[in-house]
Motif scaffolding. Structure first.
Motif, short mmCIF file in Angstrom:
data_model
loop_
_atom_site.label_atom_id
_atom_site.label_comp_id
_atom_site.label_asym_id
_atom_site.label_seq_id
_atom_site.Cartn_x
_atom_site.Cartn_y
_atom_site.Cartn_z
N ILE A 32 0.83 -1.19 0.00
CA ILE A 32 0.00 0.00 0.00
C ILE A 32 0.88 1.26 0.00
CG2 ILE A 32 -0.27 0.17 2.50
CD1 ILE A 32 -3.26 0.88 1.92
N THR A 33 2.06 1.17 0.59
CA THR A 33 2.99 2.30 0.59
C THR A 33 3.47 2.60 -0.83
OG1 THR A 33 3.71 1.65 2.81
CG2 THR A 33 5.13 3.18 1.61
N ASP A 34 3.79 1.54 -1.59
CA ASP A 34 4.18 1.74 -2.99
C ASP A 34 3.05 2.40 -3.77
OD1 ASP A 34 6.70 0.41 -2.70
OD2 ASP A 34 5.70 -1.53 -2.95
N LEU A 35 1.84 1.92 -3.57
CA LEU A 35 0.68 2.44 -4.27
C LEU A 35 0.46 3.92 -3.95
CD1 LEU A 35 -1.84 1.98 -6.02
CD2 LEU A 35 -3.00 1.18 -3.96
N LYS A 36 0.49 4.27 -2.68
CA LYS A 36 0.27 5.66 -2.28
C LYS A 36 1.39 6.56 -2.79
CE LYS A 36 -2.48 5.08 1.91
NZ LYS A 36 -2.49 5.32 3.36
N HIS A 37 2.63 6.09 -2.71
CA HIS A 37 3.76 6.89 -3.18
C HIS A 37 3.65 7.17 -4.68
CE1 HIS A 37 7.81 8.33 -3.83
NE2 HIS A 37 7.94 7.43 -4.78
N LEU A 38 3.39 6.13 -5.46
CA LEU A 38 3.27 6.30 -6.90
C LEU A 38 2.10 7.19 -7.28
CD1 LEU A 38 4.07 2.65 -7.97
CD2 LEU A 38 5.39 4.67 -8.61
N ASN A 39 0.97 6.98 -6.64
CA ASN A 39 -0.22 7.77 -6.93
C ASN A 39 0.02 9.26 -6.66
OD1 ASN A 39 -3.09 7.85 -7.64
ND2 ASN A 39 -3.41 8.39 -5.51
N GLY A 40 0.56 9.56 -5.48
CA GLY A 40 0.80 10.95 -5.11
C GLY A 40 1.89 11.61 -5.93
N SER A 41 3.00 10.92 -6.13
CA SER A 41 4.10 11.53 -6.87
C SER A 41 3.74 11.75 -8.33
CB SER A 41 5.38 10.71 -6.73
OG SER A 41 5.27 9.47 -7.38
N PRO A 49 1.93 19.90 -12.49
CA PRO A 49 2.69 21.02 -13.05
C PRO A 49 2.42 21.25 -14.55
CG PRO A 49 4.11 19.69 -11.69
CD PRO A 49 2.80 18.95 -11.83
N GLN A 50 2.17 20.18 -15.30
CA GLN A 50 1.91 20.31 -16.73
C GLN A 50 0.44 20.58 -17.05
OE1 GLN A 50 3.35 16.82 -18.68
NE2 GLN A 50 5.50 17.36 -18.39
#
Length: 102
Positions: A32-41, A49-50
């Motif tokens: 779940i940490t990988d999922l949250k990190h990827l989703n947010g970043s 920004p784009q």
């Protein structure tokens, strides 16, 4: 004069989430940490920004917890796949480095 209706193919996806792409990939063990990190970043560092428009958010249950996922446009799919590959390659390299120090 009648306006022509646009045909919409019901089988094409208009939105894609990080969880969908993780499930489609050959990565077996992600947390779940990988999922949250990827989703947010992906949203805050790559998408926003784009494209300063708002994205819809979908809630999903993962590992028994409710997670909010951004629904990215399909045109952003390649960037999601690239970010996933880079994230897990870096994670693998970090784990190898830690095992070598012991």
């Amino acid at each position: 004069m009648k306006k022509r209706k646009k045909r919409v193919n019901p089988h094409t996806r208009k939105k894609v989430t990080v969880l969908q792409k993780l499930n489609e990939s050959d990565i077996q063990y992600f947390t779940i940490t990988d999922l949250k990190h990827l989703n947010g970043s992906l949203f805050y560092h790559d998408f926003q920004p784009q494209y300063p428009k708002k994205l819809s958010v979908r809630e999903a249950v993962f590992e028994g917890k409710i997670v909010s996922l951004f629904e990215f446009p399909v045109s952003f799919e390649a960037k999601i796949e690239s970010k996933i590959t880079h994230h897990f390659q870096r994670k693998s390299d970090n784990l190898k480095g830690q095992c070598g120090k012991d």
